[in-house]
Design an enzyme around this catalytic site. Structure first.
Site, PDB file in Angstrom:
ATOM      1  N   SER A   1      -3.306  -4.400  -3.086  1.00  0.00           N
ATOM      2  CA  SER A   1      -2.326  -4.057  -2.055  1.00  0.00           C
ATOM      3  C   SER A   1      -2.774  -4.549  -0.686  1.00  0.00           C
ATOM      4  O   SER A   1      -3.968  -4.635  -0.399  1.00  0.00           O
ATOM      5  CB  SER A   1      -2.128  -2.536  -1.970  1.00  0.00           C
ATOM      6  OG  SER A   1      -1.598  -2.004  -3.156  1.00  0.00           O
ATOM      7  N   CYS A   2      -1.778  -4.846   0.137  1.00  0.00           N
ATOM      8  CA  CYS A   2      -1.958  -4.892   1.586  1.00  0.00           C
ATOM      9  C   CYS A   2      -0.752  -4.150   2.152  1.00  0.00           C
ATOM     10  O   CYS A   2      -0.192  -3.300   1.467  1.00  0.00           O
ATOM     11  CB  CYS A   2      -2.078  -6.328   2.100  1.00  0.00           C
ATOM     12  SG  CYS A   2      -0.649  -7.365   1.733  1.00  0.00           S
ATOM     13  N   LYS A   3      -0.353  -4.427   3.358  1.00  0.00           N
ATOM     14  CA  LYS A   3       0.743  -3.647   3.936  1.00  0.00           C
ATOM     15  C   LYS A   3       2.025  -3.784   3.116  1.00  0.00           C
ATOM     16  O   LYS A   3       2.706  -2.795   2.839  1.00  0.00           O
ATOM     17  CB  LYS A   3       0.990  -4.063   5.382  1.00  0.00           C
ATOM     18  CG  LYS A   3       2.089  -3.261   6.067  1.00  0.00           C
ATOM     19  CD  LYS A   3       2.112  -3.491   7.559  1.00  0.00           C
ATOM     20  CE  LYS A   3       2.504  -4.910   7.929  1.00  0.00           C
ATOM     21  NZ  LYS A   3       2.662  -5.067   9.397  1.00  0.00           N
TER      22      LYS A   3
ATOM     23  N   THR B   1      -2.174 -10.080   0.088  1.00  0.00           N
ATOM     24  CA  THR B   1      -2.261  -9.863  -1.360  1.00  0.00           C
ATOM     25  C   THR B   1      -2.172 -11.188  -2.107  1.00  0.00           C
ATOM     26  O   THR B   1      -2.870 -11.404  -3.103  1.00  0.00           O
ATOM     27  CB  THR B   1      -1.145  -8.907  -1.816  1.00  0.00           C
ATOM     28  OG1 THR B   1      -1.376  -7.613  -1.252  1.00  0.00           O
ATOM     29  CG2 THR B   1      -1.101  -8.792  -3.326  1.00  0.00           C
TER      30      THR B   1
ATOM     31  N   ALA C   1       0.841  -1.198   0.000  1.00  0.00           N
ATOM     32  CA  ALA C   1       0.000   0.000   0.000  1.00  0.00           C
ATOM     33  C   ALA C   1       0.875   1.248   0.000  1.00  0.00           C
ATOM     34  O   ALA C   1       1.789   1.369   0.830  1.00  0.00           O
ATOM     35  CB  ALA C   1      -0.904   0.001   1.231  1.00  0.00           C
TER      36      ALA C   1
END
Length: 756
Positions: free
Chosen positions: A674-676, A682, A193
C-alpha cells in the site's frame, strides 16, 4: 483492449529464437510444450469457477526476458479487480447493523435501573442508533453502486458512502514459465492504505484518537471501564435473568398455594404442594448457583463500593449510592451499616444468599412434617418416636401452647413462608443486579467504552478496507496451495501470516493514515477463516461469507466439492485458521525526507519494531509445530537480518521491506502492498519485487534487470492502473521529487510527470 470483446486475430507463422547450443535445445516434439502449458494455465485454471468468483476485469501483459544462461523466460503479468471490494464491506455493514440492533434490544429489556445506569443505557442506545442510521445509509448506497462496478478509484477516497470500500484494490499476479518448469504464480494484493479519508486527519489517525480516549477521565462517578464481559457471558446473563423471571413467580405462587391448602388440614394435599414447592425452589437455587453471578457481584462491589463509598443493591437491579452528591454530614446509622456490610463483602456473601433460600425451605419441610405427624398421632399426647421424627421443628415449638390451644397450620407455616419469600427476594435482587451488570457492561464495552461514535465508525471503516484486501489475498493463496499438503497443514496448525507493506511517509496527513492502518491491521488478528463445501459452482455460492460480531468475525471460504475433498480432515471439519498480521512501513518520498530531517519518524520505528517481534513469534511457532516445512530452516538468518535493518539508523531503509517480503514468501504468507492510493509508489514497489523474483528464482540476467524493470513500469499493468484511476498514462511524480526516492524506486524517463 477492454478484456471482454474480441477485436481481431493474430497469426504467428514463425518465431525466431536466439541460437542455442545443441545440448540446450529441446527435442523437436517438445518445443510446443511451453506454449501449451501457458495456454492451459490461462484458459483452464484461470477460468475455473473459484477464480472467477474472486477476480474480474483482468488486464494482462506478456514479456519475454533472457536468463543468465541465454534461455527465454515467458512472463505473464495480470492485474485484476475483485468483487470482494464491495461484497465484504456490505456483509460487514449488515453484521454491524444486526449487532448494534441486538444490543439496543438487550439493554432495553433490562427494565428499571438506578439513575446512573439508566443514563449509561441511554448512552449505549444513542451510540448504537447513530451507527445503525449511518450504516444503513451507507449500505443502501453500496447496494446501488455495486451493481455496475467493483472498483473504487483513488479520486473517490473521501467519498462518504465509500468509507468502507478499499481504494484501488487489485490483485497483481505474475506467472513465470521457463523451459524447465511449468508456470509459477506470485501474488501481491495492492490497495490504498486502509484509512478514513472522509473524516480526514486533522486530529490524527485511529491510534492517536484511541489513546486520547482511553487516557481521558471526566471525573464521573465510579468508572467501571476495566470490567468487561464476552458475548458468551452476556448471553449466559440474559438466560439467567430469564430463568429468574420465570422461577420466582412459580416459587411465590406455590408458597401461596401451600398457605391456602393449610387452612383446612389435609396431609396428602399439603405434601403434594410441598413437593412441587421443593422442586421449584431447588431448580431456582440450582439456576442461581453460577460462578458468573458471584464474579459479577464481586466486580460490582469492587468497582463501585470501594472507590465511591457505601452502596447497596436495590430491587431495581443495580447499585445505588448511599451518599449522593450534595448530601452533607455523617451517614445515618442505617447507612453506616450498609457501608460496613459492603466493605466486608466477600466471595461467600452470594453463597450465603442462596443457602438462606435452601435453609428456609428446609424449615418449611420440617414444620410440615411436624404438622402431619401431629395430625396422625392420638389426641392424648405425642409418642417419643413421633417427637424424634419432628426433629428441629419440635424444638422450635417447645414454647408454643399445648395441643388443645395450638395455632392453625396456616398460622404456623405463615412466618416460615414469609421468610422463604424474603430470602428469595434477596437472592433475586442480587442475581438480577449481577446479571444486569454483566449485560450492560457487555453492551458498554464495545460501544461507549470504544470512544465517540465517529471514532468507532472510523475504526469499522478502516477494518473493512483491510479485511477486504486480506480475504482476497487469502483466497488466492488457498487456491494456489491446494496441492501443497505442507501448506494446508500449516494453515490449521499455525495460521496464516498476512504481511502488509506500507510506503507512507511520517509527515503531514500520511501520519494519520499510518495511524489508521496500524489499528486496522492489528484488528485483523481477531479474524479467523474456515473452509466450507460450496453447494454449487455458481459464482454467488463461491463468494466468501462473513459471520460473527466485532472482535470475533469468521470468514467462510467455500470450495467446490472436488476441491474441498483435497483438504486435510481438520480443515474439512471446520478448524479455524487464525490470522497473524504484521505491518512494515518505510517512507520513500520527499515528505519522508522532511520527516527525517525536521519531523518525527518514531511512528514508523514503533510499527516496524512491533511487527518484527510478531513476525519472530509466528516463525517460532511455525518452527515448533512444522519443523520439517520447506524454508523454515532459513528463517532464523532472515529474521536476524530483518532485526538489524529495523534497528539501523538509516534513512529510507527499504531493505526492511525486502527482507520482510522474503520472509513472508518463505512461509507462504499473504503479501499486501500500500501507499496513499496504491497508484504510484505502490507501482514502483510491485514492479521491483517482480523483477527481483525473476532474478533470484528464475535466473533473470543481471544485465537485463534494469531493462525488465523499466519495461514493466513503462508498458506494464501498473500503467493501466494509473490510466484507470486518473485518466492519464503518467505516474504522478516530478523529476525533483524523484531525486529523493531510493534509486530502484524511480520510474523510467517519459513515464512520469503531470497528471493534468
Amino acid at each position: 483492449m477492454d478484456g471482454l470483446n474480441e477485436v481481431g486475430e493474430v497469426s504467428v507463422s514463425r518465431l525466431q529464437m536466439d541460437e542455442q547450443s545443441d545440448d540446450t535445445s529441446p527435442p523437436e516434439h517438445e518445443r510446443p510444450a511451453l506454449c501449451d502449458r501457458l495456454h492451459g494455465s490461462v484458459h483452464d485454471k484461470e477460468n475455473s469457477p473459484t477464480m472467477r468468483a474472486v477476480l474480474c476485469a483482468q488486464v494482462c501483459k506478456v514479456y519475454r526476458f533472457l536468463t543468465e544462461d541465454q534461455r527465454w523466460l515467458l512472463v505473464r503479468e495480470q492485474l485484476s479487480e475483485t468483487p470482494l471490494s464491495f461484497s465484504l464491506p456490505k456483509q460487514l455493514l449488515r453484521a454491524l447493523i444486526r449487532e448494534h440492533a441486538d444490543r439496543v434490544q438487550e439493554v432495553n429489556g433490562l427494565g428499571e435501573l438506578s439513575p446512573h445506569w439508566d443514563g449509561l443505557r441511554h448512552d449505549v442506545i444513542n451510540h448504537c442508533s447513530h451507527l445503525i442510521g449511518c450504516y444503513q445509509d451507507t449500505l443502501a448506497e453500496l447496494d446501488r453502486l455495486s451493481v455496475s462496478s467493483c472498483f473504487k478509484s483513488s479520486g473517490s477516497k473521501s467519498d462518504r458512502h465509500l468509507q468502507f470500500v478499499p481504494t484501488n484494490l487489485h490483485t497483481q499476479r505474475m506467472e513465470v514459465t521457463d523451459p524447465d518448469s511449468s508456470g509459477v504464480w506470485y501474488e501481491v494484493i495492492t490497495f490504498g492504505a486502509p484509512a478514513d479519508h472522509h473524516q480526514a486527519f486533522r486530529h490524527g489517525g485511529l491510534r492517536r484518537l484511541l489513546n486520547k480516549h482511553t487516557g481521558h477521565s471526566d471525573g464521573g462517578p465510579c468508572p467501571s471501564s476495566s470490567v468487561s464481559y464476552s458475548q458468551d457471558e452476556s448471553s449466559r446473563a440474559r438466560e439467567l435473568l430469564a430463568s429468574v423471571a420465570q422461577l420466582q413467580p412459580l416459587v411465590f405462587g406455590l408458597a401461596e398455594e401451600l398457605l391456602s391448602v393449610s387452612q383446612e388440614p389435609h396431609a396428602a394435599r399439603l405434601q403434594q404442594v410441598l413437593d412441587a414447592l421443593t422442586r421449584q425452589t431447588e431448580q431456582f437455587v440450582h439456576a442461581l448457583k453460577d460462578e458468573l453471578v458471584k464474579s459479577a457481584l464481586l466486580a460490582i462491589h469492587g468497582q463501585f463500593a470501594a472507590p465511591c463509598g457505601g452502596s447497596h443493591v436495590h430491587s431495581n437491579g443495580l447499585l445505588c449510592d448511599n451518599s449522593p452528591a450534595g448530601r452533607e454530614g455523617p451517614p445515618s446509622l442505617g447507612q453506616r451499616d450498609d457501608v460496613r456490610r459492603d466493605a466486608e463483602y466477600d466471595e461467600e456473601a452470594w453463597d450465603r444468599a442462596w443457602a438462606n433460600v435452601a435453609m428456609s425451605l428446609n424449615c418449611i419441610i420440617a414444620m410440615a412434617d411436624r404438622l402431619r405427624g401431629r395430625a396422625d398421632r392420638p389426641q392424648g399426647g405425642t409418642s417419643g418416636e413421633q417427637q424424634e421424627a419432628a426433629g428441629d421443628a419440635d424444638a422450635r415449638d417447645a414454647a408454643s401452647p399445648s395441643s388443645s390451644s395450638s395455632p392453625s397450620w396456616q398460622e404456623q407455616l405463615l412466618p416460615l413462608v414469609v421468610t422463604l419469600r424474603d430470602c428469595v427476594r434477596e437472592a433475586v435482587a442480587k442475581a438480577r443486579a449481577a446479571m444486569t451488570f454483566v449485560v450492560l457492561r457487555g453492551a458498554v464495552a464495545p460501544t461507549v467504552d470504544q470512544g465517540p461514535a465517529q471514532v468507532v465508525q472510523r475504526r469499522h471503516a478502516v477494518f473493512s478496507q483491510a479485511l477486504s484486501a486480506l480475504v482476497c489475498g487469502f483466497m488466492l493463496k488457498l487456491y494456489g496451495g491446494l496441492e501443497d499438503p505442507d501448506f494446508l497443514q500449516q494453515l490449521h496448525s499455525v495460521g496464516v501470516l498476512a504481511q502488509f507493506e506500507s510506503l507512507l511517509s511520517t509527515y503531514g496527513d500520511e501520519v494519520g493514515m499510518l495511524e489508521d492502518m496500524e489499528v486496522g491491521v492489528a484488528d485483523l488478528s481477531q479474524v479467523a477463516f474456515t473452509v466450507t463445501e460450496a453447494k454449487t459452482e455458481e459464482t454467488d455460492d463461491l463468494l466468501p461469507t462473513l459471520s460473527g460480531t466485532w472482535g470475533s468475525f469468521v470468514v467462510e471460504v467455500p470450495l467446490t466439492p472436488e476441491t474441498f475433498a483435497l483438504l486435510p480432515r481438520e480443515l474439512r471439519e471446520g478448524r479455524p485458521i487464525r490470522v497473524h498480521p504484521v505491518l512494515f512501513n518505510i517512507g520513500i518520498n520527499q515528505q519522508q525526507s522532511l520527516a527525517e530531517r525536521f519531523g518525527d519518524s518514531s511512528p514508523q520505528e514503533r510499527v516496524n519494531h512491533q511487527s518484527c517481534e510478531r513476525l519472530r513469534v509466528y516463525c517460532r511457532a511455525l518452527g515448533e509445530r512444522r519443523p520439517d516445512a520447506a524454508g523454515v530452516q532459513s528463517l532464523s538468518d532472515l529474521l536476524t537480518s530483518l532485526e538489524r535493518s529495523v534497528d539501523a539508523r538509516k534513512r529510507k531503509n527499504v531493505e526492511v521491506l525486502w527482507i520482510a517480503a522474503t520472509v513472508c514468501r518463505q512461509v507462504s504468507g499473504v503479501r499486501l502492498t500500500s501507499c496513499k492510493s496504491a497508484k504510484d509508489r505502490t507501482a514502483m514497489s510491485v514492479t521491483l519485487e517482480q523483477c527481483v523474483l525473476l532474478r533470484e528464482r528464475h535466473s533473470l540476467g543481471q544485465q537485463h534487470f534494469s531493462s525488465a524493470l523499466d519495461c514493466m513500469r513503462r508498458d506494464g499493468c501498473r500503467m493501466e492502473n494509473v490510466q484507470k484511476n486518473v485518466g492519464s498514462r503518467k505516474f504522478a511524480f516530478s523529476g525533483v521529487q524523484l531525486l529523493t526516492f531510493p534509486r530502484l524506486y524511480r520510474p523510467p524517463d517519459g513515464s512520469y510527470g503531470s497528471t493534468h
